[in-house]
Every structure is written in C-alpha cells, then in structure tokens.
Scaffold this motif. Structure first.
Motif, short mmCIF file in Angstrom:
data_model
loop_
_atom_site.label_atom_id
_atom_site.label_comp_id
_atom_site.label_asym_id
_atom_site.label_seq_id
_atom_site.Cartn_x
_atom_site.Cartn_y
_atom_site.Cartn_z
N THR A 1 0.84 -1.20 0.00
CA THR A 1 0.00 0.00 0.00
C THR A 1 0.88 1.25 0.00
O THR A 1 1.79 1.37 0.81
CB THR A 1 -0.90 0.00 1.26
OG1 THR A 1 -1.67 -1.20 1.24
CG2 THR A 1 -1.81 1.20 1.30
N GLN B 1 2.17 4.94 0.70
CA GLN B 1 2.03 5.77 1.90
C GLN B 1 2.11 7.26 1.56
O GLN B 1 3.02 7.70 0.86
CB GLN B 1 3.18 5.46 2.89
CG GLN B 1 3.21 4.02 3.37
CD GLN B 1 2.01 3.67 4.23
OE1 GLN B 1 1.56 4.48 5.04
NE2 GLN B 1 1.45 2.48 4.02
N PRO C 1 -6.29 13.65 6.05
CA PRO C 1 -6.42 12.17 6.03
C PRO C 1 -7.85 11.73 5.69
O PRO C 1 -8.04 10.82 4.86
CB PRO C 1 -6.03 11.76 7.44
CG PRO C 1 -5.12 12.86 7.90
CD PRO C 1 -5.71 14.12 7.32
N LEU C 2 -8.83 12.40 6.27
CA LEU C 2 -10.23 12.07 5.98
C LEU C 2 -10.52 12.26 4.48
O LEU C 2 -11.13 11.40 3.83
CB LEU C 2 -11.10 12.98 6.84
CG LEU C 2 -12.62 12.85 6.81
CD1 LEU C 2 -13.18 13.38 8.12
CD2 LEU C 2 -13.22 13.61 5.65
N HIS D 1 -8.39 12.46 1.80
CA HIS D 1 -7.66 11.58 0.87
C HIS D 1 -8.10 10.12 1.02
O HIS D 1 -8.10 9.38 0.03
CB HIS D 1 -6.15 11.75 1.06
CG HIS D 1 -5.64 13.02 0.45
ND1 HIS D 1 -5.44 13.16 -0.91
CD2 HIS D 1 -5.35 14.23 0.99
CE1 HIS D 1 -5.02 14.38 -1.17
NE2 HIS D 1 -4.95 15.06 -0.03
N THR D 2 -8.48 9.73 2.22
CA THR D 2 -8.98 8.36 2.41
C THR D 2 -10.30 8.19 1.65
O THR D 2 -10.52 7.17 0.99
CB THR D 2 -9.14 8.06 3.91
OG1 THR D 2 -7.86 8.26 4.54
CG2 THR D 2 -9.59 6.63 4.15
N ALA E 1 -9.47 7.98 -2.03
CA ALA E 1 -8.90 6.67 -2.37
C ALA E 1 -10.01 5.63 -2.50
O ALA E 1 -9.98 4.79 -3.40
CB ALA E 1 -7.89 6.25 -1.31
N GLN E 2 -10.99 5.71 -1.59
CA GLN E 2 -12.09 4.74 -1.64
C GLN E 2 -12.89 4.88 -2.93
O GLN E 2 -13.14 3.90 -3.62
CB GLN E 2 -13.01 4.93 -0.43
CG GLN E 2 -12.55 4.11 0.76
CD GLN E 2 -13.16 4.57 2.07
OE1 GLN E 2 -14.07 5.41 2.08
NE2 GLN E 2 -12.65 4.04 3.16
N ASP F 1 -5.08 2.17 -3.96
CA ASP F 1 -4.55 1.48 -2.79
C ASP F 1 -3.51 2.38 -2.10
O ASP F 1 -2.33 2.35 -2.44
CB ASP F 1 -3.91 0.16 -3.23
CG ASP F 1 -3.41 -0.65 -2.05
OD1 ASP F 1 -3.87 -0.39 -0.91
OD2 ASP F 1 -2.56 -1.52 -2.27
N GLU G 1 -2.51 4.62 1.81
CA GLU G 1 -2.78 4.97 3.20
C GLU G 1 -2.28 6.38 3.43
O GLU G 1 -1.18 6.72 3.00
CB GLU G 1 -2.07 3.99 4.14
CG GLU G 1 -2.51 4.16 5.58
CD GLU G 1 -1.82 3.16 6.50
OE1 GLU G 1 -2.51 2.58 7.35
OE2 GLU G 1 -0.59 2.97 6.37
N TYR G 2 -3.08 7.21 4.10
CA TYR G 2 -2.75 8.62 4.29
C TYR G 2 -2.85 8.95 5.78
O TYR G 2 -3.91 8.80 6.37
CB TYR G 2 -3.73 9.48 3.48
CG TYR G 2 -3.35 10.94 3.39
CD1 TYR G 2 -2.94 11.51 2.19
CD2 TYR G 2 -3.42 11.76 4.51
CE1 TYR G 2 -2.60 12.84 2.11
CE2 TYR G 2 -3.07 13.10 4.44
CZ TYR G 2 -2.67 13.64 3.23
OH TYR G 2 -2.33 14.97 3.16
N THR G 3 -1.74 9.38 6.36
CA THR G 3 -1.70 9.59 7.82
C THR G 3 -1.30 11.04 8.16
O THR G 3 -0.92 11.81 7.28
CB THR G 3 -0.66 8.65 8.46
OG1 THR G 3 0.56 8.79 7.73
CG2 THR G 3 -1.12 7.21 8.40
#
Ligand code: ATR
Length: 273
Positions: free
Chosen positions: A2, A4, A18-19, A21-22, A25-26, A31, A33-35
């Motif tokens: 995945t 990053q 993060p909210l 970009h997540t 992505a959905q 694929d 992950e964004y933190t």
C-alpha cells in the motif's frame, strides 16, 4: 504494498487531509494509506527524510512548514515559486517535486463548484500574505477585468500587484482607497477571522449579486461574512471547497485520477450561521 502518504504540520490534529484523501482513495479504488505526521518545528527535514526512507510517496504540507518544504524541494512548480511556499510534495528517488495547489483549489471551487466565473469581473482580495500570493496567478489566469488587492500594509499589496502585472490587470491599495469602488466577488484572505477580527472594508464594495468568500474554513459566519450579509450579499462561502479542491489537485498529481469532491465538501461543510 500500500502506497504511503501523509500531511505534515505542527500542530496536526486539526487536519482534515487524512479524511479527505482516504475518501478519495475509496471512491477511485486507489490502494493508499494517508496519515498525519507531527514534526518538531525545527525538525521538518529529518521527519520528511525518515518518511521517504520508509517508502513514502508524497506529502501535503501545512503550517508552519510551507517555507521549509519550499527549501527542501529539488523541483518547484511555477505556482510554488510564485507563492514562495509548497503545500504538496511527490517523492521520486532523489527528486522532491513540489507544488502549491491552494490557489488553483480556490479558483476551481469558485468557478466550478459555486458557478461564479471570474472572467471579466471586478475581483477584490483582502490581505496580501501567503494566501493571496498563492492565489495571485490562478486568479489572473481567469482574466478578471480587474483584480484589486487591499491590505493594511499597503506596500505588501503593491508588491504583489507588481509581481502579477505581467499576467493581468492587478492593482494594490489600502482599505481607504476602496471607498466608492464596487466588486463582483470579494475574498477575505487575511488572517483576521482567526482572531474574530475584520479588515476595515466599506460595505459599498459588495456589488449586486456579489460573491463573498472567506478563505478560512469551518468557522461559520465570520465577521467578514456577517458584514457581507448585512450589506445584502446572499452568495456567501467559506474555504471548505477550496480545501477539498486543493486536495483533489494533489491526489490527481500523485495518482493520475481526479476524484469528485462533492461528497467530501458535503461531509465537511459547517453551516454559515
Ligand atoms: P497567510 O499566509 O495566512 O496569508 P500572513 O502571510 O501572515 O498569513 O498574512 C496575513 C494577512 O492578514 C496580511 O495581509 C495581514 O495584513 P498585514 O500585511 O498588514 O499585516 C492581514 N491581517 C491580519 N490581521 C488583520 C486585521 N485584523 N485586519 C486587517 N488585516 C489583517
């Protein structure tokens, strides 16, 4: 594995990236992950180095690191150069590509989401700090009849106008000089709202069917928007769409697919009351 991504800042708890970009992505089936990454104020480069070493592909940059990112980058876009600040980076081996999508995100929100073309319009921007600098070229690319930048420290407004002069009709002035002038769109790009203050704008600047846009986001009816409303403006907006659109620009740059922003804007909208 995945891919990053992260947003780096200090503080960082407040970040909606993060909210956003997540969600992107959905809906696009990417694929990744964004933190959130909290770095010490003097530890930007070390934190980014570590993120890259661990395989990180890209980052958004928020306060107070937009100038650090400018210095860290190996290749700056024209927009980032003019803004003097970076809000998105892409890592490719030793290369650090850097962009500033805040201004294009703002203009896209205004023109596409709010349906308010700026071509041929009289546009007023309050403030001459980083936010205005970033929006300068994207605004002028829309070919307004005139772009007026008003600022408390007049020299900063005239300096920005001089930078923009090669790209369109732009003028820097004081708030007093706005007396008697009327505009089709007024943007508050000062940081006054963060302290519940208001730049000294005459109510007469708000023309018929004017758009009043607060670049700050999620603060409801700020003193600027209240003043616009009291002057009869019905088209009021804050920076939620700008936030979503700059994120979509970064996402498209990283992933090659542009997500629709409507659901995210709906989710993050704080009513203007
Ligand atoms: P940003 O990067 O968010 O634009 P900045 O570069 O510190 O932040 O710029 C802040 C802007 O808000 C400036 O244009 C500042 O005016 P000055 O250049 O005269 O300082 C403006 N500003 C901040 N508080 C203000 C207030 N209470 N009234 C009017 N302008 C204000």
């Amino acid at each position: 594995m995945t891919d990053q991504y992260a947003v780096i800042g200090n503080p960082i708890v407040q970040s909606k990236s993060p909210l956003i970009h997540t969600a992107f992505a959905q809906v696009t089936g990417q694929d990744l992950e964004y933190t959130k990454l909290l770095a010490p104020v003097d530890g930007f480069a070390a934190a980014v180095d570590a993120f890259r070493k661990a395989g990180g592909k890209g980052m958004n940059v928020t306060a107070p690191f937009k100038l650090d990112a400018f210095a860290y980058a190996t290749e700056l876009s024209e927009g980032a150069k003019l803004a003097g600040a970076v809000n998105a980076m892409k890592f490719e081996g030793d290369r650090v590509l850097a962009q500033n999508f805040d201004g294009v995100g703002l203009v896209r929100d205004v023109v596409h989401n709010l349906g308010c073309p700026l071509a041929g319009k009289r546009v007023l921007v309050l403030g001459a700090g980083g936010a205005t600098r970033g929006a300068l070229l994207p605004f002028l690319a829309e070919k307004p009849a005139e772009l007026v930048i008003a600022n408390r420290t007049v020299g900063k407004a005239t300096e920005l106008a001089a930078i923009g002069a090669a790209h369109g009709n732009v003028l820097g002035c004081s708030y007093e000089a706005l007396a008697g002038q009327v505009f089709d769109a007024v943007f508050n790009a000062t940081s006054a709202s963060l302290r519940a203050e208001m730049p000294p704008v005459p109510a007469s600047v708000f023309g018929p069917n004017c758009l009043a846009y607060e670049l700050a986001y999620g603060k409801g009816l700020t003193p600027f928007l209240q003043a616009a409303k009291a002057a009869g403006v019905t088209r009021l907006a804050d920076g939620v769409g700008m936030l979503a659109e700059q994120a979509a620009e970064a996402f498209a740059w990283w992933r090659g697919v542009r997500p629709d922003t409507r659901a995210v804007i709906e989710q993050l909208t704080v009513p203007l009351v």
